[in-house]
Motif scaffolding. Sequence first.
Motif, PDB file in Angstrom:
ATOM      1  N   ASP A 107       0.828  -1.204   0.000  1.00 57.12           N
ATOM      2  CA  ASP A 107       0.000   0.000   0.000  1.00 57.12           C
ATOM      3  C   ASP A 107       0.865   1.258   0.000  1.00 57.12           C
ATOM      4  O   ASP A 107       0.607   2.202  -0.753  1.00 57.12           O
ATOM      5  CB  ASP A 107      -0.926  -0.014   1.220  1.00 57.12           C
ATOM      6  CG  ASP A 107      -1.941   1.103   1.188  1.00 57.12           C
ATOM      7  OD1 ASP A 107      -2.420   1.430   0.087  1.00 57.12           O
ATOM      8  OD2 ASP A 107      -2.258   1.649   2.264  1.00 57.12           O
ATOM      9  N   ILE A 110       2.586   1.667  -3.391  1.00 52.68           N
ATOM     10  CA  ILE A 110       1.628   2.149  -4.389  1.00 52.68           C
ATOM     11  C   ILE A 110       1.401   3.645  -4.204  1.00 52.68           C
ATOM     12  O   ILE A 110       1.330   4.402  -5.175  1.00 52.68           O
ATOM     13  CB  ILE A 110       0.310   1.358  -4.314  1.00 52.68           C
ATOM     14  CG1 ILE A 110       0.524  -0.047  -4.867  1.00 52.68           C
ATOM     15  CG2 ILE A 110      -0.812   2.066  -5.070  1.00 52.68           C
ATOM     16  CD1 ILE A 110      -0.664  -0.966  -4.707  1.00 52.68           C
ATOM     17  N   ASP A 111       1.312   4.093  -2.943  1.00 51.47           N
ATOM     18  CA  ASP A 111       1.150   5.524  -2.682  1.00 51.47           C
ATOM     19  C   ASP A 111       2.344   6.320  -3.195  1.00 51.47           C
ATOM     20  O   ASP A 111       2.183   7.401  -3.775  1.00 51.47           O
ATOM     21  CB  ASP A 111       0.965   5.784  -1.183  1.00 51.47           C
ATOM     22  CG  ASP A 111      -0.388   5.320  -0.673  1.00 51.47           C
ATOM     23  OD1 ASP A 111      -1.296   5.110  -1.497  1.00 51.47           O
ATOM     24  OD2 ASP A 111      -0.524   5.183   0.565  1.00 51.47           O
ATOM     25  N   GLU A 114       2.125   6.483  -6.965  1.00 48.71           N
ATOM     26  CA  GLU A 114       1.073   7.415  -7.349  1.00 48.71           C
ATOM     27  C   GLU A 114       1.555   8.865  -7.216  1.00 48.71           C
ATOM     28  O   GLU A 114       1.310   9.690  -8.092  1.00 48.71           O
ATOM     29  CB  GLU A 114      -0.159   7.184  -6.482  1.00 48.71           C
ATOM     30  CG  GLU A 114      -1.327   8.073  -6.817  1.00 48.71           C
ATOM     31  CD  GLU A 114      -2.510   7.840  -5.885  1.00 48.71           C
ATOM     32  OE1 GLU A 114      -3.560   8.435  -6.162  1.00 48.71           O
ATOM     33  OE2 GLU A 114      -2.384   7.088  -4.899  1.00 48.71           O
TER      34      GLU A 114
END
Length: 162
Positions: A107, A110-111, A114
């Motif tokens: 997570d 992925i942040d 992004e």
Amino acid sequence: MDEVSRETKSIVDKVLKDVGKASAAKQLVIGTVSGWCTGFVTMKVGKAAAVAVGGGIILLQIANHKGYLKINWDKVHKEVDKLADKVEEKATGDGPKFLDKMERLVDRNIDKAEELLKNKQRKAKRWYHSFIGDEDYFQVQEIHIFLASFVLGFSVGIVTAS
């Protein structure tokens, strides 16, 4: 301090015993007045605390956005993970499972990916608008969304508390 605690406890016990022996009307009046006072004080203290915390968050966010302070988010996340693991272990008796730790890691990565893509997109937009000569281009940034949502939430809170 212990003596003050005992005195306060004895006063409260006396008041509660006296109220318990009083008529129903007197109990209703005392209960209503004490409940209203408690709620009123709680709302006033709660509003002051909310304004202080919210204002502090806004000031920190602005300082971070302007570059006055730099937050090491990796270190913050590691400390939060350690604390969450301890709380989970105390609450359930079991520590966090391997899959839970992997989920957090994925997570966060992925942040990060992004955020990197967002930065590249901003650079591309700036390049495009400088290329076409549109220098007055306003860019909505995360701080603008945060401030707008805070003002909206603050307004709703004031209206509902009044």
